[in-house]
Each structure stands twice: as C-alpha cells, then as structure tokens.
Design an enzyme around this catalytic site. Structure first.
Site, PDB file in Angstrom:
ATOM      1  N   GLY A  38       0.780  -1.237   0.000  1.00 21.13           N
ATOM      2  CA  GLY A  38       0.000   0.000   0.000  1.00 21.13           C
ATOM      3  C   GLY A  38       0.805   1.276   0.000  1.00 21.13           C
ATOM      4  N   THR A  40       3.066   4.667   1.030  1.00 15.90           N
ATOM      5  CA  THR A  40       2.785   5.821   1.882  1.00 15.90           C
ATOM      6  C   THR A  40       1.304   6.157   1.899  1.00 15.90           C
ATOM      7  OG1 THR A  40       4.978   6.812   1.612  1.00 15.90           O
ATOM      8  CG2 THR A  40       3.172   8.301   2.140  1.00 15.90           C
ATOM      9  N   SER A 145       7.542   8.834  -2.289  1.00 15.99           N
ATOM     10  CA  SER A 145       8.240   9.970  -1.697  1.00 15.99           C
ATOM     11  C   SER A 145       8.186   9.893  -0.184  1.00 15.99           C
ATOM     12  CB  SER A 145       7.594  11.282  -2.171  1.00 15.99           C
ATOM     13  OG  SER A 145       6.235  11.343  -1.751  1.00 15.99           O
ATOM     14  N   GLY A 180       4.431  25.312   7.125  1.00 18.97           N
ATOM     15  CA  GLY A 180       3.984  25.005   5.774  1.00 18.97           C
ATOM     16  C   GLY A 180       2.486  25.085   5.633  1.00 18.97           C
ATOM     17  N   ILE A 184      -1.074  18.932   3.126  1.00 17.49           N
ATOM     18  CA  ILE A 184      -0.933  17.995   4.245  1.00 17.49           C
ATOM     19  C   ILE A 184      -1.062  18.718   5.581  1.00 17.49           C
ATOM     20  CG2 ILE A 184       0.629  16.372   5.372  1.00 17.49           C
ATOM     21  CD1 ILE A 184       1.799  15.777   2.579  1.00 17.49           C
ATOM     22  N   VAL A 238      11.082  30.325   8.537  1.00 18.00           N
ATOM     23  CA  VAL A 238      11.418  29.590   9.758  1.00 18.00           C
ATOM     24  C   VAL A 238      12.926  29.406   9.836  1.00 18.00           C
ATOM     25  CG1 VAL A 238      11.172  27.392  10.973  1.00 18.00           C
ATOM     26  CG2 VAL A 238       9.188  28.430   9.851  1.00 18.00           C
ATOM     27  N   HIS A 445     -32.048  18.167  -8.793  1.00 18.20           N
ATOM     28  CA  HIS A 445     -32.310  19.184  -7.774  1.00 18.20           C
ATOM     29  C   HIS A 445     -33.003  18.540  -6.578  1.00 18.20           C
ATOM     30  CE1 HIS A 445     -33.421  23.036  -6.000  1.00 18.20           C
ATOM     31  NE2 HIS A 445     -34.645  22.545  -5.823  1.00 18.20           N
TER      32      HIS A 445
END
Length: 467
Positions: A38, A40, A145, A180, A184, A238, A445
């Site tokens: 699976g 990350t 990644s 950040g 995420i 930072v 609708h």
C-alpha cells in the site's frame, strides 16, 4: 524466477501498475520494502488522514451543529485512542484488499528492499538480512516519496514531527505549530483543530495552497480562521525549532526581517515531500537522475535505460496518488503495444479539509500569464438549496472558459463534497466541452452539483438562475 515486469514499490502507482500488467498478460512481480502493501498513501498518507478527517468532522459537527439540527447531546468527549484505532482498522482493511488483488491477479509478491544488480537483475534484501535475486525484462520504479525536512530543524518524532507521527498522537495538542501552508499541513491541522487544538500556520509564501487558484486559498484561509480559529503568518522564514521537553519553540523571520517566536506543544513540519530513491542501486543499472532528486524519464515514462520505467512521486509532476495510478496504467499498456495517453493538465488536485477544495485545468493566474482571453463565472454555495439544507454554505464554484470558443479551461471549487464534484469538471474538459454544454445539461435538484451548472451559466452568458 524471471518476469516480464517487476514493480518496485506497492503504493497506488505500483500496485495499480502491477495489476494492469497482469491484466494485459504479463508475468508480474511486485517488491515492497516494508511488511505490508500500500505504500505511503495507504499506510501513512491518503487513507489514514482521511479516516481521521472524517472522525474529527463527526465530532466537530456534534459539538457545533447538532443542536441546530435538533439533536441534543450531553457530556460529549473525544476518545482519541479509539479514533486512532479506527483509523488503523481502515488501513488494515485496505492492506488486506491489496493483498487479495495481488493473489487474484497472480502477481508474485516479495517483501524486502529491491535494488538493481544490473539492468535485468533485481536483488531483494529482506529485513532479516537474507537476500535473493530475480530477473526481469522490464522494471517499473514506483517507490514514492517521503516528507521533506529542513536541515536546521531536528525532527525528533516526539514534539517536532512529520505527517507520519501526526497520525499516531496519543493526545490532542493544546497548540500545534505547523510549518507550511500546503495540503498535508492544513488537513492534519484541521483534524486537531476540530478536536480542540489551537493551530498556527507559518508559511514562507504569501498564501496557503499556493499551487492552486489564488481565489481558493483566500477563501479557505477565511473559512479556517472563522470556523476553526486557525492563525496564519505569511512570508515568514522559519529559522529553527527546539524541543523544550513539554513543548516546542519555533523561531522565524517576519517580512520585516525581525526574529519572532512561536510556542506550542507540538510542531508539525509539513513543507512538502521528496522522491524516495535510496537503496535502489540506480547507478548499477545506469539510470540517470533529473532535477531535485527525481528520476529522469521521457514522454513514455521510460528512463534513459530501455526497459526501466519510473512513475509517481519519483518523477516530475504533481505528487498525487491518482497521477501515479494513471502513469502505472500507461506504462503497462505501452508494454503490450497499446497507445494510452495522459493529459496532465486534467489531473485534479484536491484538499480534504472541510469545506473541501479542488481544481483542474488552468488557474486564473496562469491564463493571465499566458495572455489568453477568457471569461469567468462563479456561483456561491450560499445560494444553493442543497447547501442550505445541510448547513454547508461556505465556498463557491468558479468556471474559466475561452472568451471566443467557450471551451472550459479551468474549474476551481471550494465547498461541500468538492472532492467528488470535481470529477464532473474533469469529464467535461476531457471531452472539450464548452461552458454552455454543461449549462444545458440537466442536474438533479437539489444537489451540490447544481453549483457547477450555475457557474457555467454565469460564464456563458452571465445568466445564473439562482443569484
């Protein structure tokens, strides 16, 4: 063993590539470094974060909107341990599902670190140190990644954490400082803000979700501040973070160049992700690297070495699970002579906050930069009957269309169930529909999708019905 295709990595790109390879008749194997399939996305990314987002949204609604709905509750509490446990059960169910799919498609699964001995031989080193070799005609690298870290911020996984640790906290933070303002950080910040944490976001640029249409970031910032109490500090650089035992001190330079400090009990470092290629032995196969640690590939996703391909986060482009899936299918079908294609401009980006955010195609900023003549139509959810019924009236749908041909060039949304609604825009743009085409389609609708129709009406002749 000898295979037609060996896939290294079992995330969305890898396992989908393996399944499609098997479906088109290729003898296929998949190699996974860890002891579960699976990657990350399934284990410490997309799936567990969505499980926590859903759980925390239930709690937030129970605390803030149930009374309005006529639902009375007493002694409402957060059981974070159970919330994390349920998240784990969701992950395991998906793990088991992928294991089943490998067996169903007769794909051989190997657990261990896959590395190139040469172009056609792969060494698999198990966690106990034992190894074996397999041979392959083709290889698909799909190793994904990992979180990017700053060299001057020591991620101790206790108080200074990445998204991986944020999925396993034992307590609701009192004050989480997030470095950040991307997808995420905002998603995980939303989880803990709903449960009672104070959230401070420090962003180097001048807006959140900076790669998306500016109007989306502006609206999401307003909503997160209003509904969850987020604080934002933009254009702050930072410079450090220190674990003080019971908390964290984050230092930064503000736009004036002054040093400012932020105190919290947790600091989430969420500044993006970088390709994971360590240990692959790419040099043994002669595979060339591209920019920023990515593997260089051509338009067919083949590296400089014939028969070796790379997909997903390890190559150029957006780091999105569904992009990796499409690339896995493309490589598999090419190997048997088919002619698949991917229109990268039509791969949607989604933020799973509440309201959800999504966009596909060109942003308004990109069209202006191109000097392209366009027209814009928007429709706010506060004018949607369905949104009023569900108390989800924040946000809008914006449609950008060519000024002369009326072809839809971009669609940008923020509101309820946007992650699903964006698919209508993708379908329309894949078939090069005009705004008028969508405006003349019947939409049930009351539904959220009517906002898409109304935005297209606004873009076509500036004649939305309900505003």
């Amino acid at each position: 063993m000898k295979y037609d295709v060996v896939v290294i990595g079992s995330g969305p790109g890898g396992y989908v590539a393996a399944i499609r390879c098997a479906q088109v008749g290729l003898k296929t194997a998949i190699i996974e470094k860890y002891n579960v399939l699976g990657g990350t996305c399934l284990n410490v990314g997309c799936i567990p974060s969505k499980a926590l987002l859903d759980s925390s949204e239930h709690y937030h609604n129970a605390a803030h909107t149930f009374k309005t709905h006529g639902i009375e509750l007493d002694n409402l509490q957060v059981n974070l341990e159970q919330m994390i446990k349920r998240k784990g059960e969701v992950v395991k169910s998906n793990n088991d599902g992928i294991t089943y799919l490998m067996k169903k498609n007769k794909i051989d699964t190997y657990f261990g670190l896959g590395s190139f001995v040469d172009k056609n031989r792969i060494k698999i080193t198990a966690q106990d140190g034992t190894s074996q070799e397999i041979e392959t005609t083709n290889t698909i690298i799909a190793t994904g990644s990992k979180p990017t870290v700053l060299p001057f911020i020591p991620v101790d996984k206790q108080r200074i954490i990445t998204s991986t640790e944020a999925l396993e906290l034992k307590e609701v933070p009192k004050h989480m400082v997030i470095i950040g303002g991307g997808v995420i950080g905002l998603e995980l910040g939303s989880v803990y803000a709903r449960l009672g944490a104070k959230i401070t976001v420090i962003e180097f640029l001048d807006s959140i979700i900076p790669t998306m249409d500016k109007s989306l970031g502006k609206e999401l910032q307003r909503i997160l501040k209003k509904t969850l109490g987020f604080e934002f500090f933009f254009q702050h650089k930072v410079t450090g973070a220190t674990n003080n035992g019971e908390g964290v001190t984050v230092t930064a330079q503000n736009p004036k160049g002054e040093t400012v400090t932020f105190e919290g009990d947790y600091c989430l470092v969420s500044i993006g992700r970088k390709p994971y290629t360590e240990g692959l032995g790419l040099e043994n196969a002669g595979v060339q690297m591209g920019e920023r640690g990515m593997i260089a590939v051509d338009d067919h996703l083949q590296t400089n070495v014939p028969g070796i391909y790379a997909i997903g986060d390890v190559i150029r482009g957006a780091m999105l699970a569904h992009k990796a899936e499409e690339e896995g299918v493309l490589v598999a079908e090419q190997l048997v002579g088919q002619k698949p294609h991917i229109n990268y401009n039509l791969i949607p980006g989604v933020v799973y906050t509440w309201p959800e955010v999504a966009g596909v195609g060109f942003t308004e900023e990109q069209l202006k930069e191109q000097g392209r003549a366009y027209k814009s139509g928007s429709f706010p959810f506060k004018a949607s009957g369905r949104a009023k019924a569900s108390m989800d009236t924040d946000g809008f749908v914006k449609v950008l269309a060519d000024k002369e041909t009326d072809e839809i060039l971009g669609v940008h949304m923020i509101g309820p169930r946007i992650a699903d609604l964006i698919a209508e825009a993708v379908v329309a743009m894949e078939f090069r529909a005009s705004a008028e085409d969508v405006a003349r389609m019947s939409h049930a609708h009351p539904t959220y999708t009517e906002a898409m129709k109304e935005a297209c009406l606004a873009a076509t002749e500036n004649r939305p019905i309900h505003i």
